[in-house]
Design an enzyme around this catalytic site. Structure first.
Site, short mmCIF file in Angstrom:
data_model
loop_
_atom_site.label_atom_id
_atom_site.label_comp_id
_atom_site.label_asym_id
_atom_site.label_seq_id
_atom_site.Cartn_x
_atom_site.Cartn_y
_atom_site.Cartn_z
N SER A 83 12.54 -13.28 -19.21
CA SER A 83 11.05 -13.25 -19.18
C SER A 83 10.61 -14.71 -20.00
O SER A 83 11.05 -15.90 -19.59
CB SER A 83 10.37 -12.16 -20.10
OG SER A 83 9.10 -12.20 -19.94
N ASP A 86 4.67 -17.32 -17.89
CA ASP A 86 5.88 -17.07 -18.73
C ASP A 86 7.08 -17.49 -17.74
O ASP A 86 6.97 -17.58 -16.52
CB ASP A 86 6.28 -16.15 -19.65
CG ASP A 86 6.13 -14.82 -18.83
OD1 ASP A 86 5.67 -14.52 -17.71
OD2 ASP A 86 6.86 -13.61 -19.30
N ASP A 132 9.25 -15.54 -16.26
CA ASP A 132 9.36 -15.01 -14.83
C ASP A 132 7.98 -14.48 -14.30
O ASP A 132 7.79 -13.45 -13.28
CB ASP A 132 9.98 -13.44 -15.01
CG ASP A 132 9.47 -12.43 -16.17
OD1 ASP A 132 8.53 -12.83 -17.01
OD2 ASP A 132 9.77 -11.31 -15.76
N ASP A 154 5.42 -12.67 -15.21
CA ASP A 154 4.70 -11.49 -15.21
C ASP A 154 3.49 -11.63 -16.19
O ASP A 154 2.81 -10.64 -16.34
CB ASP A 154 5.58 -10.18 -15.45
CG ASP A 154 6.36 -10.39 -16.85
OD1 ASP A 154 6.24 -11.25 -17.70
OD2 ASP A 154 6.91 -9.32 -17.21
#
Length: 452
Positions: A104, A246, A248, A250
């Site tokens: 992340s 960010d 990833d 999400d």
């Protein structure tokens, strides 16, 4: 064995904490728990596997794919794709499980493994415990019973997942983005291709930064944890707004035309009003966490929208939404969940919906976000204390009571222990930032003396 799963999968320094051996073993265990391999005749399970661009993701992906295939699971390898994209494809393709390799917003040396159950849903604690127990059982005892011959899993590169996911995102929008100029900061992460393509297909004029991943630069001075570059770019290009993800993707944070940050609470406020207007905000309720800004709560009350608050963590927001049938929830950090269209936070979807609201109303982002006034929020981490006594210390309870009395209705205090470190977080909100700083400093001193 200590618990491997944290609040969002298994995470650590790649090749130190998170090794290829661990990734392979966990994947085999996950295949038995989530895909039920070997439990009944004729079942040919499938898994979707994706990753962010970290260099370590290359060998960890190979280990995960090897583990799944060795357990008899057919693997659809989708390559570099955002976490919500892997979750979406897991559901729409009817896969037994999904696996995302990402840490992340963490720095590049870290990596992580996130598992999704059927439908693309995050795992309940009970499933994580079963996977860990099974992994430990076979890691220290008898080896796995493995299929041979035609029973082994087959591995396929599933390139069409990229277009499927983008078509899903753009198809959700109630209107096009023609006439909007948007700067996108992709954090050199998993959305570096997805987000620009989705915004362009929706009609926006785009300027892209942080979209040249080389495996080593993910989250490095850019993205949702470092907004400075995006703020400067929005002003320089005269854009209507900026969107930051960010690693990833999400998460989504935003920047208005003047370069001011628009955080997750403000984005939730804008989307809550938009969804209520469209009849999509079920029970006229939005879900946040105990860290949601008091200004957000005050604004929602004024607008006649109920706010349900959970523990910190998007998994707890999601649990509340699923249990009660709510449609919208999220965190100040930019995890926003629109449950009718996603099973997890989706930064690209959030950014598209925010831009669609601007295009539909003709109002600026600053104007729309002005529905709430973000109260000053001071957070102090107090290390090296006995965090287990944060809720039982009489001295600390008395100090909190005094602070709450001083702040009155326009402020609040929150003390909570860290889930991973020996520290207590002191958060104070107040209408006046100097008052918030003073109260937080005094409470931090009491935490040190009472719990040190």
């Amino acid at each position: 064995m200590g618990r491997l799963f944290g609040t969002d999968g298994v995470r650590g320094v790649a090749n130190a904490d998170l090794t290829a051996e661990l990734a392979l073993g966990l994947s085999v265990a996950a295949a038995h728990v989530l895909a039920e391999v070997g439990t009944f005749e004729g079942h040919r399970p499938t898994a979707v596997v994706g990753r962010d661009p970290r260099a370590s993701g290359e060998f960890l992906e190979a280990a995960v794919v090897a583990g799944l295939a060795s357990a008899g699971v057919d693997v659809l390898r989708v390559g570099v794709l955002p976490t919500p994209g892997v979750a979406y494809l897991t559901g729409v393709l009817g896969a037994d499980l999904g696996v995302m390799l990402s840490a992340s917003h963490n720095a590049m040396p870290d990596n992580g493994i996130k598992f999704f159950a059927r439908g693309g849903h995050k795992l309940a604690d009970e499933l994580e415990i079963r996977i860990e127990s099974l992994y430990e059982e076979h890691n220290t005892g008898a080896p796995w019973a493995r299929p041979t011959g035609s029973g082994v899993g087959r591995v396929t590169d599933y390139a069409s997942g990229f277009d499927q996911y983008i078509a899903h995102l753009v198809g959700i929008l109630p209107n096009r983005l023609d006439g909007l100029k948007v700067v996108l900061d992709e954090a050199h992460g998993a959305a570096s291709r997805v987000s620009p393509e989705a915004f362009a297909r929706a009609g926006a004029e785009i300027v892209t930064i942080g979209a040249d991943p080389n495996g080593l630069n993910i989250n490095d001075g850019c993205g949702s944890t470092h907004l400075g570059l995006l703020q400067a770019a929005v002003v320089e290009h005269g854009a209507d707004l900026g969107i930051a993800h960010d690693g990833d993707a999400d998460r989504c944070l935003a920047v208005d035309a003047d370069g001011n940050e628009i955080d997750g609470d403000q984005i939730l406020a804008v989307l809550a009003l938009s969804m209520r207007e469209a009849g999509q905000l079920r029970k006229d309720t939005v879900v946040g966490t105990v860290m949601s800004n008091l200004g957000f709560k005050i604004a929602m009350e004024r607008e006649g929208i109920a706010l349900v608050q959970t523990a910190v963590g998007d998994r707890y927001v999601l649990e509340s939404m699923k249990a009660e049938g709510y449609a919208l929830g999220g965190e100040q950090s930019g995890h926003v969940i629109v449950l009718d269209h996603a099973t997890t936070g989706d930064g690209t979807l959030t950014g598209l919906m925010l831009a669609a609201r601007i295009a539909a109303t003709g109002r600026t982002l600053a104007d729309l976000a002005g529905v709430m006034t973000r109260l000053p929020q001071i957070l102090i981490n107090v290390p090296d204390v006995d965090k287990s006594r944060v809720n039982t210390s009489a001295e600390l309870a008395a100090a909190v009571t005094d602070a709450e009395r001083e702040l009155g209705a326009t402020g609040r205090v929150l003390l909570r222990s860290s889930g991973t470190e020996p520290l207590v977080r002191v958060m104070v909100e107040a209408a006046d930032i100097e008052q918030a700083k003073a109260v937080a400093g005094r409470l931090a001193d009491v935490v040190k003396s009472a719990l040190g």
